[in-house]
Design a protein around this motif. Structure first.
Motif, PDB file in Angstrom:
ATOM      1  N   SER A 128      -4.064 -46.502  64.068  1.00 14.57           N
ATOM      2  CA  SER A 128      -4.332 -45.835  62.738  1.00 14.57           C
ATOM      3  C   SER A 128      -3.309 -45.089  62.228  1.00 14.57           C
ATOM      4  O   SER A 128      -2.862 -44.353  63.126  1.00 14.57           O
ATOM      5  N   PHE A 129      -3.184 -45.141  60.904  1.00 13.97           N
ATOM      6  CA  PHE A 129      -2.400 -43.819  60.431  1.00 13.97           C
ATOM      7  C   PHE A 129      -3.139 -42.725  60.509  1.00 13.97           C
ATOM      8  O   PHE A 129      -2.377 -41.654  60.350  1.00 13.97           O
ATOM      9  N   VAL A 130      -4.404 -42.700  60.681  1.00 14.98           N
ATOM     10  CA  VAL A 130      -5.138 -41.352  60.908  1.00 14.98           C
ATOM     11  C   VAL A 130      -4.929 -40.636  62.197  1.00 14.98           C
ATOM     12  O   VAL A 130      -5.557 -41.120  63.283  1.00 14.98           O
ATOM     13  N   GLN A 131      -3.877 -39.952  62.338  1.00 18.13           N
ATOM     14  CA  GLN A 131      -3.610 -39.135  63.665  1.00 18.13           C
ATOM     15  C   GLN A 131      -3.139 -37.909  63.343  1.00 18.13           C
ATOM     16  O   GLN A 131      -2.771 -37.406  62.356  1.00 18.13           O
ATOM     17  N   PRO A 132      -3.493 -36.818  64.543  1.00 14.02           N
ATOM     18  CA  PRO A 132      -2.980 -35.491  64.176  1.00 14.02           C
ATOM     19  C   PRO A 132      -1.708 -35.335  63.730  1.00 14.02           C
ATOM     20  O   PRO A 132      -0.679 -35.911  64.283  1.00 14.02           O
ATOM     21  N   GLY A 133      -1.557 -34.433  62.897  1.00 17.74           N
ATOM     22  CA  GLY A 133      -0.210 -34.308  62.304  1.00 17.74           C
ATOM     23  C   GLY A 133      -0.151 -35.140  60.823  1.00 17.74           C
ATOM     24  O   GLY A 133       1.010 -34.911  60.248  1.00 17.74           O
ATOM     25  N   MET A 134      -0.990 -35.980  60.517  1.00 15.99           N
ATOM     26  CA  MET A 134      -1.113 -36.841  59.271  1.00 15.99           C
ATOM     27  C   MET A 134      -0.777 -35.891  58.258  1.00 15.99           C
ATOM     28  O   MET A 134      -1.651 -34.825  58.025  1.00 15.99           O
ATOM     29  N   VAL A 135      -0.192 -35.840  56.954  1.00 21.77           N
ATOM     30  CA  VAL A 135      -0.041 -35.018  55.798  1.00 21.77           C
ATOM     31  C   VAL A 135      -0.424 -35.780  54.741  1.00 21.77           C
ATOM     32  O   VAL A 135      -0.413 -36.749  54.449  1.00 21.77           O
ATOM     33  N   THR A 136      -1.413 -35.007  54.099  1.00 23.57           N
ATOM     34  CA  THR A 136      -1.964 -35.574  52.764  1.00 23.57           C
ATOM     35  C   THR A 136      -1.968 -34.534  51.679  1.00 23.57           C
ATOM     36  O   THR A 136      -1.634 -33.360  52.004  1.00 23.57           O
ATOM     37  N   PRO A 137      -2.046 -34.802  50.360  1.00 26.53           N
ATOM     38  CA  PRO A 137      -1.980 -33.741  49.327  1.00 26.53           C
ATOM     39  C   PRO A 137      -3.091 -32.778  49.359  1.00 26.53           C
ATOM     40  O   PRO A 137      -4.382 -33.078  49.616  1.00 26.53           O
ATOM     41  N   VAL A 138      -2.931 -31.421  48.867  1.00 26.37           N
ATOM     42  CA  VAL A 138      -3.941 -30.548  48.909  1.00 26.37           C
ATOM     43  C   VAL A 138      -4.887 -30.525  47.668  1.00 26.37           C
ATOM     44  O   VAL A 138      -6.129 -30.347  47.749  1.00 26.37           O
TER      45      VAL A 138
END
Length: 257
Positions: A128-138
């Motif tokens: 999955s793309f959901v892994q620790p370190g994944m970056v998303t907008p605030v």
């Protein structure tokens, strides 16, 4: 000072890891061997050997001889160094899954980016793309706006001054700092963030800040699910989140209650 070859290799390896981490956090283009060597002014053959060793250790990873990115071993190592609330967060996430039936996350902030620190077992699957370190907008995530909970409007808009809102997020995403602030103002009175289809189509996120003992925002705690699974029960879910956040902020683990 230790001038042994082992110490030199360690220092250079740490420089490589730091560069890869910083570029990934900043959303910059990731680098291969020759680019890392040029950036660090190091011999290419030495960088090749060190990056291979770092990949063997799991600190870096590389797919099909592409650019390097942070590996799972980096986050595992970081987790072993956390002896406080981060250590306890995994148990809280699983408790949230059991009590809400939703996916759960703990996130921290780096400027206008949200970095996923931990995800529940039903959210962070292999591949999955959901892994620790994944970056998303605030600005268009519940977790992100919970991290900005204490910002006043001036600081909030200054943080987002150079952000490109175009093409980012789902159908409910704000398209300016003013629109993002309107969502903050809407959520403040009820004490929790609801982000409906702001980052992903069909997904609603409910989030609250985790506060340290001095009252500062330390991280954010959120749950995510389909709109049908969240709409109509956001307040109930937020109460559960608030209890978990309070336990993490005070260092009291849920399973010890």
């Amino acid at each position: 000072m230790d001038n042994s070859p082992e110490a030199s290799s360690l220092a250079q390896g740490l420089r490589i890891v730091r560069l890869v981490v910083d570029r990934e956090k900043a959303g910059k283009q990731l680098l291969g061997v020759s680019q890392l060597a040029a950036e660090l002014d190091m011999d290419q053959s030495r960088v090749s050997r060190l990056t291979q060793e770092l990949c063997d250790l799991g600190l870096l990873e590389r797919r099909e001889r592409g650019p390097f990115r942070v590996g799972s071993g980096f986050f595992s190592l970081a987790a072993t160094l956390n002896t406080g609330w981060v250590r306890d967060a995994g148990a809280e996430l699983e408790t949230l899954v059991a009590s809400t039936g939703l996916r759960a996350r703990v996130s921290v902030r780096d400027g206008y980016r949200v970095i996923l620190l931990l995800a529940s077992s039903n959210d962070s699957q292999s591949g999955s793309f959901v892994q620790p370190g994944m970056v998303t907008p605030v600005w268009c995530t519940g977790s992100g706006r919970a991290l900005l909970w204490d910002h006043r409007r001036g600081g909030f808009e200054a943080l987002l001054a150079n952000v490109n809102f175009v093409g980012v997020g789902g159908p409910g995403a704000p398209h300016s700092s003013a629109e993002a602030w309107e969502l903050m103002a809407r959520d403040k009175p009820r004490g929790y963030v609801v982000a409906a289809e702001e980052f992903e189509h069909g997904i609603t996120e409910v989030a609250v800040p985790i506060r340290d003992p001095e009252g500062g925002v330390l991280a954010s705690l959120s749950v995510l699910g389909g709109r049908a699974d969240v709409d109509g029960r956001a307040g109930e879910v937020a109460d559960i989140l608030a209890g978990a956040a309070a336990r993490l902020g005070s260092g009291r683990l849920a399973v010890d209650q």
